[in-house]
Design a protein around this motif. Sequence first.
Motif, PDB file in Angstrom:
ATOM      1  N   ASN A   1      10.624   0.507  10.737  1.00 24.45           N
ATOM      2  CA  ASN A   1      10.641  -0.574   9.746  1.00 24.45           C
ATOM      3  C   ASN A   1       9.449  -1.511   9.912  1.00 24.45           C
ATOM      4  O   ASN A   1       8.888  -1.997   8.924  1.00 24.45           O
ATOM      5  CB  ASN A   1      11.953  -1.354   9.825  1.00 24.45           C
ATOM      6  N   LEU A   2       9.045  -1.776  11.158  1.00 24.60           N
ATOM      7  CA  LEU A   2       7.861  -2.612  11.404  1.00 24.60           C
ATOM      8  C   LEU A   2       6.605  -1.957  10.836  1.00 24.60           C
ATOM      9  O   LEU A   2       5.773  -2.619  10.207  1.00 24.60           O
ATOM     10  CB  LEU A   2       7.669  -2.858  12.902  1.00 24.60           C
ATOM     11  N   VAL A   3       6.458  -0.655  11.068  1.00 26.83           N
ATOM     12  CA  VAL A   3       5.289   0.062  10.552  1.00 26.83           C
ATOM     13  C   VAL A   3       5.307   0.046   9.027  1.00 26.83           C
ATOM     14  O   VAL A   3       4.282  -0.212   8.387  1.00 26.83           O
ATOM     15  CB  VAL A   3       5.230   1.506  11.097  1.00 26.83           C
ATOM     16  N   SER A   4       6.469   0.269   8.424  1.00 25.70           N
ATOM     17  CA  SER A   4       6.582   0.239   6.960  1.00 25.70           C
ATOM     18  C   SER A   4       6.228  -1.134   6.415  1.00 25.70           C
ATOM     19  O   SER A   4       5.512  -1.250   5.414  1.00 25.70           O
ATOM     20  CB  SER A   4       7.995   0.622   6.520  1.00 25.70           C
ATOM     21  N   THR A   5       6.715  -2.177   7.074  1.00 28.00           N
ATOM     22  CA  THR A   5       6.393  -3.543   6.650  1.00 28.00           C
ATOM     23  C   THR A   5       4.899  -3.795   6.737  1.00 28.00           C
ATOM     24  O   THR A   5       4.291  -4.360   5.811  1.00 28.00           O
ATOM     25  CB  THR A   5       7.165  -4.563   7.515  1.00 28.00           C
ATOM     26  N   ALA A   6       4.281  -3.365   7.839  1.00 29.13           N
ATOM     27  CA  ALA A   6       2.831  -3.554   8.011  1.00 29.13           C
ATOM     28  C   ALA A   6       2.058  -2.827   6.911  1.00 29.13           C
ATOM     29  O   ALA A   6       1.105  -3.380   6.347  1.00 29.13           O
ATOM     30  CB  ALA A   6       2.399  -3.068   9.392  1.00 29.13           C
ATOM     31  N   MET A   7       2.448  -1.587   6.595  1.00 30.09           N
ATOM     32  CA  MET A   7       1.751  -0.829   5.545  1.00 30.09           C
ATOM     33  C   MET A   7       1.954  -1.470   4.175  1.00 30.09           C
ATOM     34  O   MET A   7       1.021  -1.551   3.377  1.00 30.09           O
ATOM     35  CB  MET A   7       2.221   0.630   5.521  1.00 30.09           C
ATOM     36  N   ASN A   8       3.175  -1.926   3.902  1.00 31.73           N
ATOM     37  CA  ASN A   8       3.444  -2.577   2.613  1.00 31.73           C
ATOM     38  C   ASN A   8       2.619  -3.851   2.457  1.00 31.73           C
ATOM     39  O   ASN A   8       2.079  -4.125   1.387  1.00 31.73           O
ATOM     40  CB  ASN A   8       4.934  -2.878   2.462  1.00 31.73           C
ATOM     41  N   GLN A   9       2.504  -4.633   3.527  1.00 31.02           N
ATOM     42  CA  GLN A   9       1.693  -5.845   3.473  1.00 31.02           C
ATOM     43  C   GLN A   9       0.222  -5.508   3.303  1.00 31.02           C
ATOM     44  O   GLN A   9      -0.489  -6.169   2.537  1.00 31.02           O
ATOM     45  CB  GLN A   9       1.915  -6.690   4.724  1.00 31.02           C
ATOM     46  N   LEU A  10      -0.242  -4.480   3.994  1.00 27.98           N
ATOM     47  CA  LEU A  10      -1.632  -4.040   3.861  1.00 27.98           C
ATOM     48  C   LEU A  10      -1.920  -3.637   2.418  1.00 27.98           C
ATOM     49  O   LEU A  10      -2.927  -4.055   1.835  1.00 27.98           O
ATOM     50  CB  LEU A  10      -1.901  -2.876   4.813  1.00 27.98           C
ATOM     51  N   ALA A  11      -1.024  -2.844   1.826  1.00 27.76           N
ATOM     52  CA  ALA A  11      -1.201  -2.404   0.432  1.00 27.76           C
ATOM     53  C   ALA A  11      -1.205  -3.600  -0.519  1.00 27.76           C
ATOM     54  O   ALA A  11      -2.033  -3.666  -1.433  1.00 27.76           O
ATOM     55  CB  ALA A  11      -0.100  -1.413   0.051  1.00 27.76           C
ATOM     56  N   ALA A  12      -0.311  -4.556  -0.298  1.00 30.59           N
ATOM     57  CA  ALA A  12      -0.251  -5.732  -1.174  1.00 30.59           C
ATOM     58  C   ALA A  12      -1.508  -6.580  -1.050  1.00 30.59           C
ATOM     59  O   ALA A  12      -2.066  -7.030  -2.059  1.00 30.59           O
ATOM     60  CB  ALA A  12       0.990  -6.560  -0.834  1.00 30.59           C
ATOM     61  N   GLU A  13      -1.973  -6.796   0.186  1.00 28.02           N
ATOM     62  CA  GLU A  13      -3.185  -7.591   0.384  1.00 28.02           C
ATOM     63  C   GLU A  13      -4.405  -6.898  -0.212  1.00 28.02           C
ATOM     64  O   GLU A  13      -5.231  -7.528  -0.861  1.00 28.02           O
ATOM     65  CB  GLU A  13      -3.409  -7.863   1.869  1.00 28.02           C
ATOM     66  N   LEU A  14      -4.515  -5.603   0.001  1.00 27.76           N
ATOM     67  CA  LEU A  14      -5.643  -4.859  -0.538  1.00 27.76           C
ATOM     68  C   LEU A  14      -5.608  -4.873  -2.066  1.00 27.76           C
ATOM     69  O   LEU A  14      -6.627  -5.057  -2.722  1.00 27.76           O
ATOM     70  CB  LEU A  14      -5.624  -3.425  -0.003  1.00 27.76           C
ATOM     71  N   SER A  15      -4.418  -4.712  -2.638  1.00 26.78           N
ATOM     72  CA  SER A  15      -4.269  -4.682  -4.098  1.00 26.78           C
ATOM     73  C   SER A  15      -4.608  -6.012  -4.753  1.00 26.78           C
ATOM     74  O   SER A  15      -4.860  -6.056  -5.959  1.00 26.78           O
ATOM     75  CB  SER A  15      -2.837  -4.289  -4.481  1.00 26.78           C
ATOM     76  N   SER A  16      -4.618  -7.083  -3.973  1.00 26.62           N
ATOM     77  CA  SER A  16      -4.937  -8.393  -4.549  1.00 26.62           C
ATOM     78  C   SER A  16      -6.424  -8.535  -4.865  1.00 26.62           C
ATOM     79  O   SER A  16      -6.828  -9.455  -5.566  1.00 26.62           O
ATOM     80  CB  SER A  16      -4.490  -9.513  -3.606  1.00 26.62           C
ATOM     81  N   HIS A  17      -7.252  -7.626  -4.351  1.00 25.79           N
ATOM     82  CA  HIS A  17      -8.677  -7.641  -4.657  1.00 25.79           C
ATOM     83  C   HIS A  17      -8.904  -7.039  -6.045  1.00 25.79           C
ATOM     84  O   HIS A  17      -8.271  -6.046  -6.406  1.00 25.79           O
ATOM     85  CB  HIS A  17      -9.473  -6.846  -3.612  1.00 25.79           C
ATOM     86  N   ASN A  18      -9.826  -7.618  -6.769  1.00 26.77           N
ATOM     87  CA  ASN A  18     -10.114  -7.175  -8.131  1.00 26.77           C
ATOM     88  C   ASN A  18     -10.551  -5.713  -8.164  1.00 26.77           C
ATOM     89  O   ASN A  18     -11.485  -5.327  -7.475  1.00 26.77           O
ATOM     90  CB  ASN A  18     -11.215  -8.056  -8.737  1.00 26.77           C
ATOM     91  N   GLY A  19      -9.841  -4.909  -8.935  1.00 24.66           N
ATOM     92  CA  GLY A  19     -10.217  -3.522  -9.134  1.00 24.66           C
ATOM     93  C   GLY A  19      -9.656  -2.538  -8.123  1.00 24.66           C
ATOM     94  O   GLY A  19      -9.855  -1.337  -8.258  1.00 24.66           O
ATOM     95  N   VAL A  20      -8.949  -2.997  -7.091  1.00 27.41           N
ATOM     96  CA  VAL A  20      -8.395  -2.091  -6.083  1.00 27.41           C
ATOM     97  C   VAL A  20      -7.160  -1.394  -6.640  1.00 27.41           C
ATOM     98  O   VAL A  20      -6.306  -2.014  -7.264  1.00 27.41           O
ATOM     99  CB  VAL A  20      -8.034  -2.839  -4.780  1.00 27.41           C
ATOM    100  N   ARG A  21      -7.100  -0.095  -6.400  1.00 25.87           N
ATOM    101  CA  ARG A  21      -5.942   0.709  -6.804  1.00 25.87           C
ATOM    102  C   ARG A  21      -5.441   1.459  -5.580  1.00 25.87           C
ATOM    103  O   ARG A  21      -6.195   2.217  -4.969  1.00 25.87           O
ATOM    104  CB  ARG A  21      -6.335   1.704  -7.883  1.00 25.87           C
ATOM    105  N   VAL A  22      -4.189   1.256  -5.223  1.00 34.28           N
ATOM    106  CA  VAL A  22      -3.575   2.037  -4.153  1.00 34.28           C
ATOM    107  C   VAL A  22      -3.067   3.320  -4.812  1.00 34.28           C
ATOM    108  O   VAL A  22      -2.170   3.287  -5.642  1.00 34.28           O
ATOM    109  CB  VAL A  22      -2.439   1.267  -3.454  1.00 34.28           C
ATOM    110  N   LEU A  23      -3.671   4.448  -4.443  1.00 32.61           N
ATOM    111  CA  LEU A  23      -3.336   5.729  -5.062  1.00 32.61           C
ATOM    112  C   LEU A  23      -2.101   6.342  -4.424  1.00 32.61           C
ATOM    113  O   LEU A  23      -1.320   7.013  -5.100  1.00 32.61           O
ATOM    114  CB  LEU A  23      -4.528   6.676  -4.982  1.00 32.61           C
ATOM    115  N   PHE A  24      -1.928   6.153  -3.103  1.00 34.84           N
ATOM    116  CA  PHE A  24      -0.669   6.500  -2.460  1.00 34.84           C
ATOM    117  C   PHE A  24      -0.544   5.739  -1.155  1.00 34.84           C
ATOM    118  O   PHE A  24      -1.533   5.332  -0.551  1.00 34.84           O
ATOM    119  CB  PHE A  24      -0.508   8.016  -2.234  1.00 34.84           C
TER     120      PHE A  24
END
Length: 153
Positions: A60-83
């Motif tokens: 669950n900690l690893v999943s939380t870390a990945m979800n936060q990473l994806a959310a933070e990265l997605s906040s940048h203009n034009g970033v798309r998380v493909l998977f």
Amino acid sequence: MAEPPAAGEPGVSYTAADGRSAEPGSTGTEFAYFDGDDIGAPLELALLEDDPGKATRYSNLVSTAMNQLAAELSSHNGVRVLFSGGDDMFASWPNGAVDPGEMTKLQVRFSAVCGRTISVGVGATPSEALGNLRRAKLRGKARTVTASEAREC
């Protein structure tokens, strides 16, 4: 099972979860492959110790870390998380949309959440990003390797 066509072959497309295209080389796209470092060892150890609760908490900690990473990265203009799944994430963005210093900040935040490090490979194509991820792992993990850094070797 049939192999998927290689990048650049007819019929290959890269589509983000929001349905937008993320084609290699289209308008200067960069790709990044993120992979947690040595994530499986603590999970396996917990299971070898017959402690599924510990394994679940760690997962669950690893999943939380990945979800936060994806959310933070997605906040940048034009970033798309493909998977994103497990300790892997693959994203694309227009050239220059994500500063190399920001990658380091994302890696530090990931580690702060789950206690593990993450490596990143960045490239102009998915295969170049994967190759640079392998270089990051082989160079000691917990680092980002870009196309320009790969050429310096």
